[in-house]
Design a protein around this motif. Structure first.
Motif, PDB file in Angstrom:
ATOM      1  N   ALA A 185      18.081  32.757 -80.890  1.00 18.51           N
ATOM      2  CA  ALA A 185      16.747  33.324 -81.085  1.00 18.51           C
ATOM      3  C   ALA A 185      15.830  32.823 -79.979  1.00 18.51           C
ATOM      4  O   ALA A 185      16.025  31.731 -79.434  1.00 18.51           O
ATOM      5  N   ASP A 186      14.860  33.643 -79.628  1.00 14.78           N
ATOM      6  CA  ASP A 186      13.819  33.246 -78.679  1.00 14.78           C
ATOM      7  C   ASP A 186      12.501  33.216 -79.429  1.00 14.78           C
ATOM      8  O   ASP A 186      12.070  34.242 -79.977  1.00 14.78           O
ATOM      9  N   LEU A 187      11.882  32.058 -79.470  1.00 13.86           N
ATOM     10  CA  LEU A 187      10.576  31.897 -80.108  1.00 13.86           C
ATOM     11  C   LEU A 187       9.527  31.762 -79.016  1.00 13.86           C
ATOM     12  O   LEU A 187       9.610  30.862 -78.172  1.00 13.86           O
ATOM     13  N   PHE A 188       8.562  32.665 -79.016  1.00 18.62           N
ATOM     14  CA  PHE A 188       7.431  32.584 -78.096  1.00 18.62           C
ATOM     15  C   PHE A 188       6.254  32.047 -78.888  1.00 18.62           C
ATOM     16  O   PHE A 188       5.914  32.571 -79.943  1.00 18.62           O
ATOM     17  N   ARG A 189       5.640  30.995 -78.367  1.00 19.53           N
ATOM     18  CA  ARG A 189       4.514  30.353 -79.042  1.00 19.53           C
ATOM     19  C   ARG A 189       3.324  30.317 -78.085  1.00 19.53           C
ATOM     20  O   ARG A 189       3.458  29.923 -76.928  1.00 19.53           O
ATOM     21  N   LYS A 190       2.154  30.708 -78.604  1.00 25.18           N
ATOM     22  CA  LYS A 190       0.930  30.669 -77.792  1.00 25.18           C
ATOM     23  C   LYS A 190       0.425  29.236 -77.728  1.00 25.18           C
ATOM     24  O   LYS A 190       0.245  28.591 -78.765  1.00 25.18           O
ATOM     25  N   ASN A 191       0.215  28.730 -76.521  1.00 27.51           N
ATOM     26  CA  ASN A 191      -0.255  27.348 -76.374  1.00 27.51           C
ATOM     27  C   ASN A 191      -1.784  27.285 -76.360  1.00 27.51           C
ATOM     28  O   ASN A 191      -2.465  28.313 -76.510  1.00 27.51           O
ATOM     29  N   ALA A 192      -2.325  26.092 -76.187  1.00 24.76           N
ATOM     30  CA  ALA A 192      -3.780  25.871 -76.239  1.00 24.76           C
ATOM     31  C   ALA A 192      -4.527  26.655 -75.164  1.00 24.76           C
ATOM     32  O   ALA A 192      -5.694  26.997 -75.340  1.00 24.76           O
ATOM     33  N   GLU A 193      -3.855  26.958 -74.064  1.00 23.36           N
ATOM     34  CA  GLU A 193      -4.479  27.727 -72.976  1.00 23.36           C
ATOM     35  C   GLU A 193      -4.351  29.234 -73.195  1.00 23.36           C
ATOM     36  O   GLU A 193      -4.797  30.019 -72.366  1.00 23.36           O
ATOM     37  N   GLY A 194      -3.689  29.641 -74.281  1.00 24.22           N
ATOM     38  CA  GLY A 194      -3.510  31.056 -74.555  1.00 24.22           C
ATOM     39  C   GLY A 194      -2.316  31.667 -73.857  1.00 24.22           C
ATOM     40  O   GLY A 194      -2.152  32.887 -73.848  1.00 24.22           O
ATOM     41  N   LEU A 195      -1.447  30.825 -73.299  1.00 25.04           N
ATOM     42  CA  LEU A 195      -0.246  31.313 -72.622  1.00 25.04           C
ATOM     43  C   LEU A 195       0.929  31.276 -73.593  1.00 25.04           C
ATOM     44  O   LEU A 195       1.042  30.370 -74.416  1.00 25.04           O
ATOM     45  N   TRP A 196       1.817  32.246 -73.472  1.00 31.74           N
ATOM     46  CA  TRP A 196       2.984  32.335 -74.344  1.00 31.74           C
ATOM     47  C   TRP A 196       4.140  31.579 -73.718  1.00 31.74           C
ATOM     48  O   TRP A 196       4.570  31.896 -72.605  1.00 31.74           O
ATOM     49  N   VAL A 197       4.640  30.582 -74.429  1.00 33.01           N
ATOM     50  CA  VAL A 197       5.705  29.709 -73.930  1.00 33.01           C
ATOM     51  C   VAL A 197       6.982  29.977 -74.735  1.00 33.01           C
ATOM     52  O   VAL A 197       6.957  30.026 -75.961  1.00 33.01           O
ATOM     53  N   LEU A 198       8.097  30.131 -74.005  1.00 31.68           N
ATOM     54  CA  LEU A 198       9.391  30.399 -74.635  1.00 31.68           C
ATOM     55  C   LEU A 198      10.034  29.111 -75.137  1.00 31.68           C
ATOM     56  O   LEU A 198      10.108  28.119 -74.418  1.00 31.68           O
ATOM     57  N   HIS A 199      10.518  29.152 -76.386  1.00 31.74           N
ATOM     58  CA  HIS A 199      11.265  28.052 -76.994  1.00 31.74           C
ATOM     59  C   HIS A 199      12.586  28.642 -77.497  1.00 31.74           C
ATOM     60  O   HIS A 199      12.654  29.130 -78.633  1.00 31.74           O
ATOM     61  N   PRO A 200      13.645  28.625 -76.666  1.00 31.67           N
ATOM     62  CA  PRO A 200      14.922  29.190 -77.115  1.00 31.67           C
ATOM     63  C   PRO A 200      15.546  28.327 -78.213  1.00 31.67           C
ATOM     64  O   PRO A 200      15.390  27.110 -78.215  1.00 31.67           O
ATOM     65  N   VAL A 201      16.232  28.977 -79.142  1.00 35.43           N
ATOM     66  CA  VAL A 201      16.872  28.286 -80.253  1.00 35.43           C
ATOM     67  C   VAL A 201      18.351  28.686 -80.253  1.00 35.43           C
ATOM     68  O   VAL A 201      18.679  29.867 -80.419  1.00 35.43           O
ATOM     69  N   ALA A 202      19.232  27.704 -80.067  1.00 33.14           N
ATOM     70  CA  ALA A 202      20.665  27.966 -79.991  1.00 33.14           C
ATOM     71  C   ALA A 202      21.354  27.583 -81.289  1.00 33.14           C
ATOM     72  O   ALA A 202      20.766  26.931 -82.159  1.00 33.14           O
ATOM     73  N   GLU A 203      22.614  27.969 -81.383  1.00 34.69           N
ATOM     74  CA  GLU A 203      23.407  27.676 -82.573  1.00 34.69           C
ATOM     75  C   GLU A 203      23.362  26.185 -82.888  1.00 34.69           C
ATOM     76  O   GLU A 203      23.429  25.346 -82.003  1.00 34.69           O
ATOM     77  N   GLY A 204      23.187  25.866 -84.165  1.00 39.88           N
ATOM     78  CA  GLY A 204      23.110  24.475 -84.603  1.00 39.88           C
ATOM     79  C   GLY A 204      21.698  23.902 -84.571  1.00 39.88           C
ATOM     80  O   GLY A 204      21.477  22.790 -85.044  1.00 39.88           O
ATOM     81  N   GLN A 205      20.730  24.644 -84.043  1.00 38.25           N
ATOM     82  CA  GLN A 205      19.356  24.157 -83.948  1.00 38.25           C
ATOM     83  C   GLN A 205      18.492  24.740 -85.064  1.00 38.25           C
ATOM     84  O   GLN A 205      18.939  25.562 -85.860  1.00 38.25           O
ATOM     85  N   VAL A 206      17.238  24.291 -85.082  1.00 37.57           N
ATOM     86  CA  VAL A 206      16.271  24.704 -86.101  1.00 37.57           C
ATOM     87  C   VAL A 206      15.136  25.469 -85.431  1.00 37.57           C
ATOM     88  O   VAL A 206      14.663  25.088 -84.358  1.00 37.57           O
ATOM     89  N   VAL A 207      14.704  26.557 -86.060  1.00 36.23           N
ATOM     90  CA  VAL A 207      13.541  27.312 -85.600  1.00 36.23           C
ATOM     91  C   VAL A 207      12.314  26.623 -86.186  1.00 36.23           C
ATOM     92  O   VAL A 207      12.142  26.594 -87.406  1.00 36.23           O
ATOM     93  N   ARG A 208      11.482  26.057 -85.341  1.00 42.98           N
ATOM     94  CA  ARG A 208      10.277  25.337 -85.783  1.00 42.98           C
ATOM     95  C   ARG A 208       9.057  26.252 -85.624  1.00 42.98           C
ATOM     96  O   ARG A 208       8.596  26.477 -84.511  1.00 42.98           O
ATOM     97  N   LEU A 209       8.574  26.742 -86.744  1.00 41.56           N
ATOM     98  CA  LEU A 209       7.461  27.689 -86.748  1.00 41.56           C
ATOM     99  C   LEU A 209       6.161  26.932 -87.020  1.00 41.56           C
ATOM    100  O   LEU A 209       5.776  26.729 -88.170  1.00 41.56           O
TER     101      LEU A 209
END
Length: 195
Positions: free
Chosen positions: A147-171
């Protein structure tokens, strides 16, 4: 998103009235309507897993989880989509006026398919960025456990947080962690690739 239908070009309000009486679902973008197509077993299993996990994790909290039948209206982009899953924690999405479409999600989740992946990653993501309340955009693949999680940071930019098998999606937007394995529960290996 599928091919445009031979329907008249309308504004957002006309589309909302028209869509309410249609047998099939249609998304709306700048005056055009697009019929929604069906998905694979893997697509709907992942969608159900994501929706169920989020609903369970948010029980007793002011956030609500919606799945593919609920519309998401993006006024600034003249668009209405049916995201696979989304979560809204905004009081404005609890009013009687929001019964047919929500507007203030914190999280949107799309399950990628071969036919929609480019749109979901590109133009649709750009349109979703017009939503001020949106903090995270999660794209879940069908043909591999990723999965690819895009999260908006404090500056309003979207940062990619890839999630691979065995990992946790942190929302962070809703304070929920979901093991990636939970999203793929009951998905047969290679099921999506077999389409």
């Amino acid at each position: 998103m599928a091919l445009p239908q031979n329907a008249p070009v309308f504004d957002l309000d006309a589309y909302m009235s028209w869509e309410e009486v249609q047998e099939l679902r249609h998304e709306y973008l700048a005056g055009e309507v697009f019929a929604m197509s069906g998905g694979t077993d893997a697509h709907y299993t992942i969608l159900l897993n994501a929706g169920s996990a989020l609903k369970a994790a948010l029980a007793g909290k002011p956030c609500r989880t919606f799945v593919s039948g609920m519309k998401l209206r993006i006024e600034r982009a003249e668009a209405v989509f049916y995201p696979d899953v989304f979560v809204t924690c905004d009081e404005r999405d609890r009013t009687p006026e929001s019964a047919l479409a929500k507007q203030y999600p914190a999280l949107v989740v799309e399950v990628l398919s071969e036919s929609t992946a480019a749109f979901d990653r590109g133009r649709k993501f750009g349109i979703y960025q017009h939503i001020d309340t949106l903090q995270e955009y999660l794209l879940i693949e069908q043909d591999r456990r990723h999965a690819d999680l895009f999260r908006k940071n404090a500056e309003g930019l979207w940062v990619l947080h890839p999630v691979a098998e065995g990992q946790v999606v942190r929302l962070h937007s809703i304070g929920v962690d979901v093991p990636l394995a939970t999203l793929y529960e009951d998905v047969e290996p290679g099921a999506a690739a077999a389409r």
